[in-house]
Design a protein around this motif. Sequence first.
Motif, short mmCIF file in Angstrom:
data_model
loop_
_atom_site.label_atom_id
_atom_site.label_comp_id
_atom_site.label_asym_id
_atom_site.label_seq_id
_atom_site.Cartn_x
_atom_site.Cartn_y
_atom_site.Cartn_z
N LEU A 5 0.81 -1.22 0.00
CA LEU A 5 0.00 0.00 0.00
C LEU A 5 0.84 1.26 0.00
O LEU A 5 1.67 1.46 0.87
CB LEU A 5 -0.85 0.05 1.26
N TYR A 6 0.67 2.10 -0.92
CA TYR A 6 1.10 3.50 -0.89
C TYR A 6 -0.10 4.26 -1.45
O TYR A 6 -0.83 4.88 -0.71
CB TYR A 6 2.37 3.73 -1.71
N ALA A 7 -0.27 4.19 -2.72
CA ALA A 7 -1.50 4.63 -3.36
C ALA A 7 -2.04 3.39 -4.06
O ALA A 7 -1.32 2.72 -4.78
CB ALA A 7 -1.24 5.73 -4.36
N LEU A 8 -3.25 3.08 -3.79
CA LEU A 8 -3.83 1.83 -4.26
C LEU A 8 -5.09 2.12 -5.06
O LEU A 8 -5.90 2.96 -4.64
CB LEU A 8 -4.18 0.94 -3.06
N THR A 9 -5.23 1.46 -6.18
CA THR A 9 -6.47 1.54 -6.96
C THR A 9 -7.24 0.25 -6.70
O THR A 9 -6.73 -0.84 -6.95
CB THR A 9 -6.18 1.68 -8.46
N ILE A 10 -8.44 0.39 -6.17
CA ILE A 10 -9.30 -0.76 -5.94
C ILE A 10 -10.35 -0.75 -7.03
O ILE A 10 -11.10 0.22 -7.18
CB ILE A 10 -9.96 -0.69 -4.54
N GLU A 11 -10.38 -1.82 -7.82
CA GLU A 11 -11.33 -1.93 -8.92
C GLU A 11 -12.36 -2.98 -8.58
O GLU A 11 -12.04 -4.01 -8.00
CB GLU A 11 -10.60 -2.30 -10.21
N PHE A 12 -13.61 -2.73 -8.97
CA PHE A 12 -14.68 -3.68 -8.74
C PHE A 12 -15.74 -3.53 -9.82
O PHE A 12 -15.82 -2.51 -10.49
CB PHE A 12 -15.28 -3.52 -7.34
N THR A 13 -16.53 -4.58 -9.98
CA THR A 13 -17.60 -4.58 -10.97
C THR A 13 -18.92 -4.89 -10.28
O THR A 13 -19.00 -5.86 -9.52
CB THR A 13 -17.34 -5.64 -12.06
N LEU A 42 -14.23 4.78 1.66
CA LEU A 42 -13.88 5.24 0.31
C LEU A 42 -15.11 5.45 -0.57
O LEU A 42 -15.10 6.31 -1.44
CB LEU A 42 -12.93 4.24 -0.34
N VAL A 43 -16.14 4.64 -0.38
CA VAL A 43 -17.38 4.75 -1.15
C VAL A 43 -18.54 4.48 -0.20
O VAL A 43 -18.49 3.56 0.60
CB VAL A 43 -17.43 3.74 -2.31
N ASN A 44 -19.58 5.29 -0.30
CA ASN A 44 -20.82 5.07 0.44
C ASN A 44 -21.94 5.75 -0.33
O ASN A 44 -22.44 6.80 0.07
CB ASN A 44 -20.72 5.60 1.87
N PRO A 49 -24.71 -0.57 -12.27
CA PRO A 49 -23.91 -1.73 -12.68
C PRO A 49 -22.82 -1.32 -13.67
O PRO A 49 -22.98 -0.39 -14.45
CB PRO A 49 -24.94 -2.65 -13.35
N GLY A 50 -21.70 -2.04 -13.59
CA GLY A 50 -20.56 -1.76 -14.47
C GLY A 50 -19.27 -1.76 -13.69
O GLY A 50 -19.22 -2.09 -12.51
N LYS A 51 -18.18 -1.37 -14.38
CA LYS A 51 -16.85 -1.34 -13.76
C LYS A 51 -16.64 0.00 -13.06
O LYS A 51 -16.99 1.05 -13.60
CB LYS A 51 -15.76 -1.55 -14.81
N HIS A 52 -16.02 -0.08 -11.87
CA HIS A 52 -15.73 1.12 -11.08
C HIS A 52 -14.32 0.99 -10.50
O HIS A 52 -13.81 -0.12 -10.34
CB HIS A 52 -16.73 1.27 -9.93
N SER A 53 -13.70 2.11 -10.16
CA SER A 53 -12.41 2.09 -9.48
C SER A 53 -12.34 3.25 -8.50
O SER A 53 -12.97 4.29 -8.70
CB SER A 53 -11.25 2.15 -10.48
N VAL A 54 -11.58 3.03 -7.42
CA VAL A 54 -11.43 4.02 -6.36
C VAL A 54 -9.95 4.11 -6.02
O VAL A 54 -9.28 3.09 -5.84
CB VAL A 54 -12.22 3.60 -5.10
N GLU A 55 -9.42 5.33 -5.93
CA GLU A 55 -8.03 5.56 -5.51
C GLU A 55 -8.00 5.72 -3.99
O GLU A 55 -8.81 6.44 -3.43
CB GLU A 55 -7.48 6.82 -6.16
N PHE A 56 -7.05 5.04 -3.35
CA PHE A 56 -6.88 5.13 -1.90
C PHE A 56 -5.45 5.53 -1.61
O PHE A 56 -4.51 4.79 -1.92
CB PHE A 56 -7.23 3.80 -1.24
#
Length: 85
Positions: A5-13, A42-44, A49-56
Motif C-alpha cells: 500500500l502507498y497509493a492503491l487503486t481498488i477496482e470492482f464490478t 472510500l465509497v458510500n 452496474p458496471g466497472k468502477h475504481s477508487v483511488e486510496f
Amino acid sequence: MSRLLYALTIEFTIPVGDENFTSPTLVKLVVYGILGREVATLVNEKQRPGKHSVEFDASGLASGIYYYQLRCGVNSISRKMSRIK
C-alpha cells in the motif's frame, strides 16, 4: 493475497442482472485496521452496474495489516492489504 500500500487503486464490478436490474445499488467500501477499527470510508453511495475504481492514498497510515470490505447490496467481499514504509 496481500498488496503493498502507498497509493492503491481498488477496482470492482457491479454485475448486471436481468434487463430490469439496471437501477443503482448501494455500494460501501471501507478500510479497517487489523483490530477492526474503521480507517477510511472510500465509497458510500448508490452506483449503477458496471466497472468502477477508487483511488486510496495510504501514505498517512502506519505500517501494518489492513483489510478492505466491499459491500454491494447484500453481497460482501473482504481483502487483506499490507502497508510497509
